[in-house]
Enzyme design. Structure first.
Site, PDB file in Angstrom:
ATOM      1  N   ARG A 269       0.873  -1.183   0.000  1.00 36.11           N
ATOM      2  CA  ARG A 269       0.000   0.000   0.000  1.00 36.11           C
ATOM      3  C   ARG A 269       0.906   1.228   0.000  1.00 36.11           C
ATOM      4  O   ARG A 269       1.517   1.546   1.002  1.00 36.11           O
ATOM      5  CB  ARG A 269      -0.858  -0.036   1.264  1.00 36.11           C
ATOM      6  CG  ARG A 269      -1.931   1.012   1.331  1.00 36.11           C
ATOM      7  CD  ARG A 269      -2.412   1.172   2.764  1.00 36.11           C
ATOM      8  NE  ARG A 269      -1.523   2.018   3.524  1.00 36.11           N
ATOM      9  CZ  ARG A 269      -1.255   1.905   4.813  1.00 36.11           C
ATOM     10  NH1 ARG A 269      -1.793   0.956   5.517  1.00 36.11           N
ATOM     11  NH2 ARG A 269      -0.437   2.734   5.417  1.00 36.11           N
ATOM     12  N   HIS A 273      -3.286   4.705   4.863  1.00 38.62           N
ATOM     13  CA  HIS A 273      -4.343   3.722   5.123  1.00 38.62           C
ATOM     14  C   HIS A 273      -5.686   4.273   4.648  1.00 38.62           C
ATOM     15  O   HIS A 273      -6.439   3.605   3.936  1.00 38.62           O
ATOM     16  CB  HIS A 273      -4.382   3.414   6.618  1.00 38.62           C
ATOM     17  CG  HIS A 273      -5.566   2.623   7.043  1.00 38.62           C
ATOM     18  ND1 HIS A 273      -5.705   1.293   6.745  1.00 38.62           N
ATOM     19  CD2 HIS A 273      -6.678   2.980   7.715  1.00 38.62           C
ATOM     20  CE1 HIS A 273      -6.866   0.863   7.227  1.00 38.62           C
ATOM     21  NE2 HIS A 273      -7.473   1.867   7.814  1.00 38.62           N
ATOM     22  N   TYR A 282       5.167   6.573  10.141  1.00 36.23           N
ATOM     23  CA  TYR A 282       5.590   5.192  10.419  1.00 36.23           C
ATOM     24  C   TYR A 282       6.236   4.451   9.250  1.00 36.23           C
ATOM     25  O   TYR A 282       6.720   3.346   9.414  1.00 36.23           O
ATOM     26  CB  TYR A 282       4.407   4.373  10.971  1.00 36.23           C
ATOM     27  CG  TYR A 282       3.191   4.288  10.053  1.00 36.23           C
ATOM     28  CD1 TYR A 282       3.112   3.323   9.063  1.00 36.23           C
ATOM     29  CD2 TYR A 282       2.138   5.189  10.191  1.00 36.23           C
ATOM     30  CE1 TYR A 282       2.006   3.253   8.226  1.00 36.23           C
ATOM     31  CE2 TYR A 282       1.026   5.120   9.364  1.00 36.23           C
ATOM     32  CZ  TYR A 282       0.955   4.157   8.380  1.00 36.23           C
ATOM     33  OH  TYR A 282      -0.123   4.093   7.554  1.00 36.23           O
TER      34      TYR A 282
HETATM   35  C1  LIG Z   1     -12.955  -5.822  14.144  1.00 35.98           C
HETATM   36  C2  LIG Z   1     -12.190  -4.549  13.865  1.00 35.98           C
HETATM   37  N1  LIG Z   1     -11.132  -4.233  14.619  1.00 35.98           N
HETATM   38  C3  LIG Z   1     -10.450  -3.088  14.388  1.00 35.98           C
HETATM   39  C4  LIG Z   1     -10.849  -2.245  13.378  1.00 35.98           C
HETATM   40  C5  LIG Z   1     -10.069  -0.969  13.118  1.00 35.98           C
HETATM   41  N2  LIG Z   1      -9.310  -1.092  11.852  1.00 35.98           N
HETATM   42  C6  LIG Z   1      -9.740  -0.510  10.726  1.00 35.98           C
HETATM   43  S1  LIG Z   1      -8.714  -0.809   9.440  1.00 35.98           S
HETATM   44  C7  LIG Z   1      -7.680  -1.750  10.385  1.00 35.98           C
HETATM   45  C8  LIG Z   1      -6.443  -2.386   9.789  1.00 35.98           C
HETATM   46  C9  LIG Z   1      -6.768  -3.381   8.724  1.00 35.98           C
HETATM   47  O1  LIG Z   1      -5.613  -3.831   8.081  1.00 35.98           O
HETATM   48  P1  LIG Z   1      -5.675  -4.923   6.955  1.00 35.98           P
HETATM   49  O2  LIG Z   1      -6.610  -6.011   7.342  1.00 35.98           O
HETATM   50  O3  LIG Z   1      -4.281  -5.316   6.634  1.00 35.98           O
HETATM   51  O4  LIG Z   1      -6.351  -4.170   5.705  1.00 35.98           O
HETATM   52  P2  LIG Z   1      -5.862  -2.891   4.887  1.00 35.98           P
HETATM   53  O5  LIG Z   1      -6.536  -1.694   5.520  1.00 35.98           O
HETATM   54  O6  LIG Z   1      -4.380  -2.826   4.962  1.00 35.98           O
HETATM   55  O7  LIG Z   1      -6.361  -3.076   3.491  1.00 35.98           O
HETATM   56  C10 LIG Z   1      -8.141  -1.797  11.703  1.00 35.98           C
HETATM   57  C11 LIG Z   1      -7.442  -2.516  12.793  1.00 35.98           C
HETATM   58  C12 LIG Z   1     -11.976  -2.602  12.626  1.00 35.98           C
HETATM   59  N3  LIG Z   1     -12.416  -1.842  11.617  1.00 35.98           N
HETATM   60  N4  LIG Z   1     -12.636  -3.756  12.873  1.00 35.98           N
END
Ligand SMILES: Cc1ncc(C[n+]2csc(CCOP(=O)(O)OP(=O)(O)O)c2C)c(N)n1
Length: 372
Positions: A269, A273, A282
């Site tokens: 990415r 985010h 970071y």
């Molecule tokens: C159950 C849950 N826990 C925490 C969050 C907060 N949160 C939003 S995005 C994220 C990180 C997700 O990372 P990844 O699965 O690698 O997907 P990416 O955003 O990198 O595509 C988190 C922890 C959430 N939305 N849902």
């Protein structure tokens, strides 16, 4: 010049399989051969690859436009996908209309490939609707923001397909961070137990917001699935052709009763985010530069030019088409109508609910207070 000739490896005799992951187009645009995965894309012609290239350009252009719209205050938030275009297009373009996608919020290129209308991509982010589109009209559920939840939905849907005796496949898209969620483990247990026709498509973009993948995964993410009894494929997620080959093999397995497959598409990415994030806090900029050199679009472009399929003229017309799509997208976004405020209470419950009715009347009185 266009070609209907399949895009074969340039030097089939010089077999070079990447030990890290399946790769058919290297970052320089050289077509590598792979005994296992070449057959899955042996029918892909130069023209078809050019069409995938057009998709990659368009989805990147949509992403840039959405980011600009957010910066101009037209969207509340946007989750950019810069760098992940090939993982999304390569997989989504292999699906049939009757397959069903369960995604997270970053799969805007998948949504585009499924035929989601441009303004529908941003209804939620503009705050004009609680949900972007009708899932059944495009074979794609509206995005899950609860990390990993959609893997359970996909598995349930896949079990349903099996019980119905159809050979449709459910595909769950999620990130590397999601693999740390219990939901994903539960989904894999069920999928393996019932040989559900589901593909777990993990885009390992190296970050879960600011947490690097190495923190939560001591081994490659693809190594997790075999522990559940699910075979996995680690593929170069910046290689549209390799992603297509891996997805086709997983689809074939699912359609023929083989059950689930886990695909780890290794990508990066390159942006924040979401538009609310500041990755400079970071991310080492050297790392971003390294991944820029592995850009998913540049390598297809180099390959198509070397094959004589992509000319300056064709490249310019694709760029013009992408600009047209972006303009259409912007106009569609700005044209979205603001909903009537009290409609926020509609469709919350299937039947009347006294608590909700009370809240609605309180909110109505509050709004009327402004009109005095
Ligand atoms: C159950 C849950 N826990 C925490 C969050 C907060 N949160 C939003 S995005 C994220 C990180 C997700 O990372 P990844 O699965 O690698 O997907 P990416 O955003 O990198 O595509 C988190 C922890 C959430 N939305 N849902």
């Amino acid at each position: 010049m266009s070609t209907t000739v399949p895009v074969k490896a340039q030097k089939p005799e010089a077999k070079k399989q990447n030990p890290e992951f399946v790769q058919l187009l290297d970052p320089e645009g050289k077509r590598l051969s792979d005994d296992l995965y070449d057959p899955w894309v042996s029918d892909v012609t130069g023209d078809q690859l050019a069409s995938l290239y057009e998709d990659l350009i368009i989805v990147r252009r949509i992403d840039t436009e959405a980011t600009a719209l957010q910066r101009q205050g037209e969207l509340g938030l946007w989750p950019p996908l810069l760098g992940q275009e090939a993982a999304q297009v390569g997989s989504a373009r292999t699906l049939r209309p009757d397959d069903f996608v369960f995604s997270s919020y970053r799969e805007n290129a998948v949504a585009y490939c499924r035929g989601v209308k441009l303004p529908d991509l941003v209804r939620v982010w503009r705050g004009t609707a609680a949900s972007g589109w009708d899932p059944f009209s495009v074979g794609m559920a509206t995005p899950a923001v609860i990390i990993g939840a959609q893997t359970l939905h996909a598995t349930g849907y896949a079990v349903g397909c099996k019980k119905d005796g159809v050979d449709s496949v459910a595909v769950a898209y999620f990130g590397d961070g999601a693999t740390s969620e219990g939901d994903v483990s539960e989904a894999m247990v069920f999928a393996a137990s019932f040989k559900a026709p589901v593909i777990f498509f993990c885009q390992n973009n190296q970050w879960a917001i600011s947490e690097p993948v190495g923190l939560q995964a001591q081994r490659p993410i693809a190594d997790r699935a075999p522990g559940f009894g699910i075979p996995s494929i680690r593929v170069d997620g910046n290689d549209v052709l390799a992603v297509m080959a891996a997805t086709r093999s997983a689809l074939d397995r699912a359609r023929n009763g083989g059950g689930p497959t886990f695909i780890e598409a290794v990508t990066y990415r390159r942006g924040p985010h979401t538009t609310s994030d500041d990755p400079s806090r970071y991310v080492d900029p050297v790392l971003v530069k390294e991944w820029e050199a592995k850009d998913p679009i540049a390598r297809v472009e180099a390959f198509l030019r070397s094959e004589g399929v992509l000319t300056d003229e064709l490249a310019a017309s694709i760029q013009a088409r992408a600009d047209e799509v972006a303009a259409e997208f912007r106009a569609g976004c700005l044209g979205l109508e603001n909903p009537e405020p009290l409609s926020v209470f509609d469709n919350v419950y299937a039947t009347e609910h006294s608590g909700l009715a009370r809240q609605k009347s309180q909110y109505k009185a509050y709004l009327e207070g402004f009109e005095k």
